[in-house]
Design an enzyme around this catalytic site. Sequence first.
Site, short mmCIF file in Angstrom:
data_model
loop_
_atom_site.label_atom_id
_atom_site.label_comp_id
_atom_site.label_asym_id
_atom_site.label_seq_id
_atom_site.Cartn_x
_atom_site.Cartn_y
_atom_site.Cartn_z
N ASP A 388 49.03 -42.07 -48.55
CA ASP A 388 49.40 -42.88 -47.37
C ASP A 388 48.82 -42.33 -46.08
OD1 ASP A 388 50.90 -44.45 -49.00
OD2 ASP A 388 52.81 -43.49 -48.50
P1 NAP Z 1 51.74 -39.84 -50.92
O1 NAP Z 1 51.40 -41.03 -50.11
O2 NAP Z 1 53.12 -39.76 -51.48
O3 NAP Z 1 50.68 -39.75 -52.12
C1 NAP Z 1 50.66 -38.67 -52.97
C2 NAP Z 1 49.58 -38.90 -54.01
O4 NAP Z 1 49.49 -37.72 -54.78
C3 NAP Z 1 49.90 -40.04 -54.96
O5 NAP Z 1 49.09 -41.15 -54.69
C4 NAP Z 1 49.65 -39.46 -56.37
O6 NAP Z 1 48.69 -40.27 -57.05
C5 NAP Z 1 49.10 -38.08 -56.09
N1 NAP Z 1 49.64 -37.06 -56.98
C6 NAP Z 1 50.92 -36.91 -57.42
N2 NAP Z 1 51.01 -35.84 -58.23
C7 NAP Z 1 49.77 -35.31 -58.31
C8 NAP Z 1 49.23 -34.18 -59.00
N3 NAP Z 1 50.00 -33.41 -59.78
N4 NAP Z 1 47.92 -33.91 -58.85
C9 NAP Z 1 47.14 -34.70 -58.06
N5 NAP Z 1 47.60 -35.77 -57.39
C10 NAP Z 1 48.90 -36.08 -57.52
O7 NAP Z 1 51.50 -38.48 -50.13
P2 NAP Z 1 51.01 -38.17 -48.65
O8 NAP Z 1 49.69 -38.76 -48.38
O9 NAP Z 1 51.21 -36.71 -48.49
O10 NAP Z 1 52.00 -38.97 -47.74
C11 NAP Z 1 53.34 -38.60 -47.59
C12 NAP Z 1 54.21 -39.85 -47.59
O11 NAP Z 1 55.57 -39.43 -47.65
C13 NAP Z 1 54.02 -40.68 -46.34
O12 NAP Z 1 54.12 -42.05 -46.64
C14 NAP Z 1 55.21 -40.24 -45.50
O13 NAP Z 1 55.59 -41.21 -44.56
C15 NAP Z 1 56.26 -40.02 -46.57
N6 NAP Z 1 57.36 -39.13 -46.13
C16 NAP Z 1 57.08 -37.90 -45.65
C17 NAP Z 1 58.10 -37.10 -45.16
C18 NAP Z 1 57.81 -35.74 -44.55
O14 NAP Z 1 58.68 -35.19 -43.87
N7 NAP Z 1 56.68 -35.14 -44.80
C19 NAP Z 1 59.42 -37.55 -45.21
C20 NAP Z 1 59.67 -38.79 -45.78
C21 NAP Z 1 58.63 -39.57 -46.23
P3 NAP Z 1 48.61 -40.22 -58.65
O15 NAP Z 1 49.95 -40.65 -59.14
O16 NAP Z 1 47.50 -41.17 -59.00
O17 NAP Z 1 48.28 -38.82 -59.04
#
Ligand code: NAP
Length: 462
Positions: A388
């Site tokens: 994301d």
């Molecule tokens: P993300 O959007 O959750 O995407 C993570 C990606 O990692 C997934 O598409 C997944 O694809 C891949 N993945 C999962 N396990 C894996 C593994 N073992 N090896 C390789 N790839 C793997 O992560 P992000 O870009 O870090 O974004 C964070 C999201 O969380 C945002 O939408 C944010 O708003 C939300 N959020 C963050 C917080 C905070 O405090 N940081 C709090 C609440 C919400 P595959 O399944 O294809 O592997």
Amino acid sequence: MPGWLSAGLAIQASYFVTAVLFIMGLKRMSSPVTARSGILWAGAGMAVATLITFLYPGMANYELILPAMLVGGILAWWSGKRVAMTNMPQMIALYNGMGGGAAAAIAAVELYRGGAGGYVSDALAVLGGIIGAVSFAGSAIAFGKLQGLITRSFRFAGQQILNLAILGAALVLGAMVAAHLDASPAVVTGFFVLALVLGITMTLPIGGADMPVVISLYNALTGLAVGLEGFVLDNAAMIIAGTVVGAAGTLLTQLMAKAMNRSLANVLFSNFGDTSSPAAGGITGTQKAIEASDAGVMLAFSQKVIVVPGYGMAVAQAQHKVWELCQLLLDKGVTVRFAIHPVAGRMPGHMNVLLAEAGVPYELIADLEEINAEFETADVALIIGANDVVNPDARANKSSPIYGMPILNADKAKNVIVIKRGQGQGFSGIDNALFVLDQTRMLYGDAQAAVGQLIQAVKAAG
Ligand code: NAP
């Protein structure tokens, strides 16, 4: 104790020292370089406040207080030592909840023994009691969700109305107690039971991935509850600590919601990130795979590589391997930087903590505002388990649920390599336009294994 130094003066002076230590600690926590010492400063403040409280006139029951402190201290030390970095959010939820529970318990003691001494202090006890109890029960549910003990998000029609009704009923009972209309143990018990139920029913429907924001909110509420109970007990240290925690928690909650471009109401009352909701599509094109050997050559012959870590890197615990790869690239004269999105991963500072743990120097790590203009000059943006936070739809597609969320401009790099296991979506459950761009190549696999292959490939590239 010398004659001029009364117990009261010693207590107030120590609480002043405590306040200074808290504020200095908090200040130091704002930079990764000084964050560890910040925790120690604030901890020292807490130790001073705890020890000096024993000087309070009328302190008794040492035979209960000291063993309780010992048991609590041992449990906290043991669990703090053992917890894995990825389990930190639920640990924080648990500790926050305890703070809220402690504030509610103080309110309960005061109210059960017939009030804290007047309308105002009873009203403050009631207010702190409800906030503390909600925070305690809500944090327990947040812990259960993050620990995987509660896997469902219980939702049903009319849920918000039910929550409002419970809140209303709790407030009515609380008002009866505070106004001295009926402060019988039955009414006080009913008040606390309703407040605890509210914490549970408020938190159960919220998706697990939104829990960090909710935990931060409960953290702020816990601070508020502690501050209110500080007024009831006339305890300056509690008022100061509670206010500081309340303010810091509120700011953090706001920053997190802003970085996700969502309002707090949206986090609390919507089903965002629920996999049952339809994914916003509109993305055409196919993902193009790349072999690790080719990706390794591309990296080895780059001048500048920007690494974007995300949730997948945390899950795979790939940070050590990632740093090993980057060291190889640095040795080859490649400029390497890490780009950190404020909500990459699942808790604030998630990526910074993991990279620090792996030994990545702070000067290589840049946040969004600092690094975004640099992507245009990067030969490769290496995305490791992030989704994301690099989705260009947030900039360009008004119908996207994440439209308006600030993102890392990885799509501006000359080449993009994305490491993820397959075609899985990110937290928001939507497709990513970055993955089908002409310059993007997908390196499918678990982040730890894939980065391991890249290390071999870079070594082989000579
Ligand atoms: P993300 O959007 O959750 O995407 C993570 C990606 O990692 C997934 O598409 C997944 O694809 C891949 N993945 C999962 N396990 C894996 C593994 N073992 N090896 C390789 N790839 C793997 O992560 P992000 O870009 O870090 O974004 C964070 C999201 O969380 C945002 O939408 C944010 O708003 C939300 N959020 C963050 C917080 C905070 O405090 N940081 C709090 C609440 C919400 P595959 O399944 O294809 O592997």
